[in-house]
Write an enzyme that holds these catalytic residues in place. Structure first.
Site, PDB file in Angstrom:
ATOM      1  CG  HIS A  42      -3.152  -3.194   4.216  1.00  0.00           C
ATOM      2  ND1 HIS A  42      -2.212  -2.541   4.973  1.00  0.00           N
ATOM      3  CD2 HIS A  42      -3.755  -2.237   3.469  1.00  0.00           C
ATOM      4  CE1 HIS A  42      -2.247  -1.248   4.712  1.00  0.00           C
ATOM      5  NE2 HIS A  42      -3.181  -1.037   3.801  1.00  0.00           N
ATOM      6  CB  CYS A  68      -1.000  -0.056   1.155  1.00  0.00           C
ATOM      7  SG  CYS A  68      -2.451   0.928   0.791  1.00  0.00           S
ATOM      8  CD  GLU A  84      -0.384  -5.444   6.306  1.00  0.00           C
ATOM      9  OE1 GLU A  84      -0.208  -6.029   5.213  1.00  0.00           O
ATOM     10  OE2 GLU A  84      -0.756  -4.254   6.394  1.00  0.00           O
TER      11      GLU A  84
HETATM   12  N1  GLN Z   1      -3.574   6.355   0.919  1.00  0.00           N
HETATM   13  C1  GLN Z   1      -2.284   6.125   1.481  1.00  0.00           C
HETATM   14  C2  GLN Z   1      -1.195   6.925   0.722  1.00  0.00           C
HETATM   15  O1  GLN Z   1      -1.467   7.506  -0.272  1.00  0.00           O
HETATM   16  C3  GLN Z   1      -1.929   4.649   1.470  1.00  0.00           C
HETATM   17  C4  GLN Z   1      -2.944   3.883   2.292  1.00  0.00           C
HETATM   18  C5  GLN Z   1      -2.404   2.670   2.979  1.00  0.00           C
HETATM   19  O2  GLN Z   1      -1.186   2.446   3.071  1.00  0.00           O
HETATM   20  N2  GLN Z   1      -3.293   1.884   3.542  1.00  0.00           N
HETATM   21  O3  GLN Z   1      -0.095   6.963   1.174  1.00  0.00           O
END
Ligand code: GLN
Length: 194
Positions: free
Chosen positions: A175, A78, A177
């Site tokens: 995610h 992410c 995890e």
């Molecule tokens: N929206 C976040 C970003 O742009 C990432 C979201 C996340 O890691 N769950 O950094």
């Protein structure tokens, strides 16, 4: 074997540390260059990528991290996926450029900020990790808009790549995890080696 490091400046690093330990491998938190030198591979967790980038800069970790990635595996999830990318948009920000992909932040919109879905694996995923759907938890997730020729797509959601690899590096826009299935972490541990 050296342990796996989890970048612990911001975000859900503790969940990754627990996931690696559940997969039977030691995991330590990394906040300094010295700690980075002690690990065999690194996980960059989810969180907020702009904040994480600023903290990396203020801790003088950006260049050490880029150099680490030239020789050792990194798994970005992410916000970590955003930091590994070659191009980041919406909004733009700098990234490490270790994986040849273009990524758009917060791309599912505010209303559908988070969701849990089941994904059918791509053939290359099945070949290495076995068949069977995989749960994917998306939280304000980015979308990978373009992948370079050296990138292999392992999972897709609505046609967009959500788990990809390039050489030693692994990238997930969700995610893993936060789910019980440990196949994605096991894939990264295999990249790190025995
Ligand atoms: N929206 C976040 C970003 O742009 C990432 C979201 C996340 O890691 N769950 O950094």
């Amino acid at each position: 074997m050296k342990p796996i490091g989890v970048l612990a400046l911001q975000g859900d690093f503790e969940a990754h540390q627990a996931a690696v330990r559940q997969a039977g491998v030691g995991a330590v938190q990394v906040r300094t260059t010295r700690e980075l030198e002690q690990v065999a591979g690194l996980i960059i967790p989810g969180g907020e990528s702009t904040t994480m980038w600023k903290l990396l800069a203020s801790e003088n970790l950006l260049e050490p991290l880029r150099l680490f990635g030239l020789h050792r595996p990194i798994f970005g999830t992410c916000a970590g996926a955003i930091l590994l990318a070659a191009e980041v948009s919406s909004p733009f920000q700098d990234a490490l450029g270790l994986v040849d992909l273009a990524i758009t932040r917060n791309a599912y919109g505010r209303q559908l900020a988070s969701r849990v879905v089941r994904l059918a694996p791509e053939p290359e995923f099945i070949r290495r990790l076995g068949d069977g759907d995989l749960e994917a938890v998306f939280i304000r997730a980015p979308i990978i808009r373009r992948v370079g020729p050296g990138v292999t797509v392992l999972l897709r959601y609505h046609g967009d790549p959500v788990l990809v690899e390039q050489g030693r590096h692994l990238v997930a826009t969700f995610h893993p995890e936060l789910s019980l299935d440990r196949r994605v972490h096991q894939l990264f541990l295999r990249k790190v080696g025995p």
